[in-house]
Design an enzyme around this catalytic site. Structure first.
Site, PDB file in Angstrom:
ATOM      1  N   ASP A  70      43.747  54.059  37.910  1.00 64.89           N
ATOM      2  CA  ASP A  70      44.327  53.720  36.605  1.00 64.89           C
ATOM      3  C   ASP A  70      45.809  54.057  36.601  1.00 64.89           C
ATOM      4  OD1 ASP A  70      42.744  53.174  33.713  1.00 64.89           O
ATOM      5  OD2 ASP A  70      44.790  53.950  33.487  1.00 64.89           O
ATOM      6  N   ASP A  76      49.499  50.935  39.434  1.00 60.82           N
ATOM      7  CA  ASP A  76      49.849  49.859  38.509  1.00 60.82           C
ATOM      8  C   ASP A  76      49.368  48.591  39.198  1.00 60.82           C
ATOM      9  OD1 ASP A  76      50.923  47.772  37.088  1.00 60.82           O
ATOM     10  OD2 ASP A  76      52.967  48.565  37.035  1.00 60.82           O
ATOM     11  N   VAL A  77      48.355  47.948  38.635  1.00 63.77           N
ATOM     12  CA  VAL A  77      47.747  46.807  39.340  1.00 63.77           C
ATOM     13  C   VAL A  77      48.689  45.613  39.470  1.00 63.77           C
ATOM     14  CG1 VAL A  77      45.345  47.416  38.817  1.00 63.77           C
ATOM     15  CG2 VAL A  77      46.612  45.901  37.244  1.00 63.77           C
ATOM     16  N   TYR A  82      46.919  35.945  26.627  1.00 64.51           N
ATOM     17  CA  TYR A  82      45.744  36.725  27.032  1.00 64.51           C
ATOM     18  C   TYR A  82      44.604  35.769  27.408  1.00 64.51           C
ATOM     19  CZ  TYR A  82      41.896  40.140  26.712  1.00 64.51           C
ATOM     20  OH  TYR A  82      40.808  40.932  26.986  1.00 64.51           O
ATOM     21  N   THR A  99      36.265  49.752  22.296  1.00 64.11           N
ATOM     22  CA  THR A  99      37.124  50.521  23.210  1.00 64.11           C
ATOM     23  C   THR A  99      38.478  50.688  22.518  1.00 64.11           C
ATOM     24  OG1 THR A  99      38.234  48.661  24.288  1.00 64.11           O
ATOM     25  CG2 THR A  99      36.058  49.269  25.164  1.00 64.11           C
TER      26      THR A  99
HETATM   27  P1  NAP Z   1      41.133  50.132  27.556  1.00 64.20           P
HETATM   28  O1  NAP Z   1      40.178  51.149  27.044  1.00 64.20           O
HETATM   29  O2  NAP Z   1      42.495  50.109  27.043  1.00 64.20           O
HETATM   30  O3  NAP Z   1      41.148  50.264  29.157  1.00 64.20           O
HETATM   31  C1  NAP Z   1      42.098  49.603  29.943  1.00 64.20           C
HETATM   32  C2  NAP Z   1      42.558  50.556  31.019  1.00 64.20           C
HETATM   33  O4  NAP Z   1      43.395  49.811  31.929  1.00 64.20           O
HETATM   34  C3  NAP Z   1      43.416  51.699  30.472  1.00 64.20           C
HETATM   35  O5  NAP Z   1      43.029  52.929  31.042  1.00 64.20           O
HETATM   36  C4  NAP Z   1      44.808  51.310  30.883  1.00 64.20           C
HETATM   37  O6  NAP Z   1      45.699  52.373  31.138  1.00 64.20           O
HETATM   38  C5  NAP Z   1      44.532  50.593  32.187  1.00 64.20           C
HETATM   39  N1  NAP Z   1      45.676  49.765  32.564  1.00 64.20           N
HETATM   40  C6  NAP Z   1      46.450  48.983  31.765  1.00 64.20           C
HETATM   41  N2  NAP Z   1      47.409  48.405  32.474  1.00 64.20           N
HETATM   42  C7  NAP Z   1      47.249  48.828  33.753  1.00 64.20           C
HETATM   43  C8  NAP Z   1      47.949  48.581  34.951  1.00 64.20           C
HETATM   44  N3  NAP Z   1      49.031  47.779  34.985  1.00 64.20           N
HETATM   45  N4  NAP Z   1      47.511  49.170  36.087  1.00 64.20           N
HETATM   46  C9  NAP Z   1      46.445  50.011  36.065  1.00 64.20           C
HETATM   47  N5  NAP Z   1      45.748  50.286  34.959  1.00 64.20           N
HETATM   48  C10 NAP Z   1      46.150  49.700  33.808  1.00 64.20           C
HETATM   49  O7  NAP Z   1      40.560  48.683  27.287  1.00 64.20           O
HETATM   50  P2  NAP Z   1      39.140  48.026  27.628  1.00 64.20           P
HETATM   51  O8  NAP Z   1      38.704  47.347  26.385  1.00 64.20           O
HETATM   52  O9  NAP Z   1      38.246  48.967  28.312  1.00 64.20           O
HETATM   53  O10 NAP Z   1      39.624  46.892  28.638  1.00 64.20           O
HETATM   54  C11 NAP Z   1      39.130  46.794  29.972  1.00 64.20           C
HETATM   55  C12 NAP Z   1      39.121  45.329  30.375  1.00 64.20           C
HETATM   56  O11 NAP Z   1      38.204  44.626  29.536  1.00 64.20           O
HETATM   57  C13 NAP Z   1      40.463  44.620  30.180  1.00 64.20           C
HETATM   58  O12 NAP Z   1      40.661  43.747  31.269  1.00 64.20           O
HETATM   59  C14 NAP Z   1      40.266  43.834  28.910  1.00 64.20           C
HETATM   60  O13 NAP Z   1      41.097  42.710  28.845  1.00 64.20           O
HETATM   61  C15 NAP Z   1      38.800  43.465  29.032  1.00 64.20           C
HETATM   62  N6  NAP Z   1      38.135  43.088  27.785  1.00 64.20           N
HETATM   63  C16 NAP Z   1      38.014  43.971  26.762  1.00 64.20           C
HETATM   64  C17 NAP Z   1      37.343  43.572  25.593  1.00 64.20           C
HETATM   65  C18 NAP Z   1      37.164  44.481  24.425  1.00 64.20           C
HETATM   66  O14 NAP Z   1      36.697  44.012  23.369  1.00 64.20           O
HETATM   67  N7  NAP Z   1      37.486  45.743  24.513  1.00 64.20           N
HETATM   68  C19 NAP Z   1      36.821  42.288  25.504  1.00 64.20           C
HETATM   69  C20 NAP Z   1      36.971  41.421  26.573  1.00 64.20           C
HETATM   70  C21 NAP Z   1      37.623  41.830  27.722  1.00 64.20           C
HETATM   71  P3  NAP Z   1      46.583  53.034  29.953  1.00 64.20           P
HETATM   72  O15 NAP Z   1      45.687  54.046  29.356  1.00 64.20           O
HETATM   73  O16 NAP Z   1      47.736  53.667  30.639  1.00 64.20           O
HETATM   74  O17 NAP Z   1      46.961  51.971  28.986  1.00 64.20           O
END
Ligand code: NAP
Length: 275
Positions: free
Chosen positions: A38, A64-65, A177, A212
């Site tokens: 992460d 950083d991905v 997005y 989340t």
């Molecule tokens: P989240 O809790 O914010 O988790 C995302 C994680 O990715 C965070 O720890 C964040 O780090 C990390 N991150 C962001 N940019 C990064 C980078 N450049 N390199 C490495 N790590 C990075 O959100 P989540 O809801 O679990 O999201 C996870 C995935 O699910 C995402 O791809 C999102 O688009 C997808 N998704 C989520 C939902 C939803 O409803 N939640 C629905 C559909 C899809 P930081 O803490 O530093 O920001």
């Protein structure tokens, strides 16, 4: 070695929070050794420590991905620390250019709205590019790094990319997005087609609205939760564990003939006809 992922090494990006964190914990419960990768290395370390405290094997890796060299270093560190990579979940992502995950939701706002959220006609190139860099190019770089190493070892493997229900519907204010997530879907199929002969399966999961940090701000907005619940046949928002279960299935031998697929754990949100 016990559990359906016993003896495997899993690399999870975005593993410090939300869906990625739930995947890290679930994969460890199912017996895998886990690299928790992460941007937020400290929170990734907390997840890894929790796994180790429960008797599992885990390491935290900062990445950083969107940074090619950092992604390669992440893959090397995983191989070095855990002995290989058999499974990967590419879950790191952002909902808009200014997104930073926290339980309070997005802290960076501009003119009363999160930076990068707004009409496509007002979208800056920088904000557009950042979302594509993390959400699409980040998945490409992660998959490429992981799969190259899987091919070199010759033991096969399984990769799951986290797309979104937003790959099916345009979201006003966050078009980039949806574009990135639709790209993840085709990227998944492309990898699946090219690497299947190596015994490597590549699938995607498209979550609905999940509880989340990414949806924290939306969930606070008036009647958002109620509207989503009403529009969802199963009548609730998703939990990170719902998505982790789908990812664990796709990485397990139960899905040994599944590749190039996108699975939508969304409570049926995309199923009804909407007029
Ligand atoms: P989240 O809790 O914010 O988790 C995302 C994680 O990715 C965070 O720890 C964040 O780090 C990390 N991150 C962001 N940019 C990064 C980078 N450049 N390199 C490495 N790590 C990075 O959100 P989540 O809801 O679990 O999201 C996870 C995935 O699910 C995402 O791809 C999102 O688009 C997808 N998704 C989520 C939902 C939803 O409803 N939640 C629905 C559909 C899809 P930081 O803490 O530093 O920001």
């Amino acid at each position: 070695m016990t559990g359906r992922l016993g003896g495997k090494v899993a690399l999870i990006t975005g593993g410090a929070s939300g869906i990625g964190r739930a995947c890290a914990l679930r994969f460890a419960e199912d017996g895998a050794a886990v690299a928790v990768a992460d941007l937020d290395t400290a929170r990734a370390a907390e997840v890894a420590e929790r796994i180790v405290a429960a008797g599992g094997r885990a390491v935290a890796v900062g990445v950083d991905v969107a940074d090619e060299a950092a992604v390669e270093a992440m893959a090397d560190a995983t191989v070095h620390e855990l002995g290989g990579i058999d499974l990967c979940v590419a879950a790191a992502g952002i909902s808009h250019a200014g997104y930073v995950s926290s339980e309070d939701g997005d802290a960076r706002t501009e003119r009363g709205r999160p930076r990068g959220v707004g009409p496509i006609l007002d979208k800056s190139l920088e904000d557009w590019q950042r979302v594509l860099d993390v959400d699409l190019t980040g998945v490409f770089l992660t998959d490429r790094a992981v799969i190259r190493r899987m091919v070199a070892v010759g033991r096969g493997g399984a990769v799951v990319n986290i797309a979104s229900g937003a790959a099916q519907v345009a979201i006003a204010g966050s078009v980039e997005y949806s574009v990135a997530k639709t790209g993840v879907w085709m990227l998944t199929k492309g990898f699946a087609v090219e690497v299947g002969r190596h015994g490597i399966r590549v699938n995607a999961v498209g979550p609905g609205v999940i509880e989340t940090p990414m949806t924290a701000e939306l969930r606070r907005a008036g009647r958002f939760v109620e509207k989503i619940e009403r529009a969802t046949p199963l009548g609730r928002l998703g939990r990170p564990e719902d998505i982790a279960a789908a990812c664990a299935f796709l990485c397990s031998d139960d899905a040994s003939f599944v590749t190039g697929e996108i699975l939508y754990p969304d409570g049926g949100y995309l199923a009804p006809q909407r007029l």
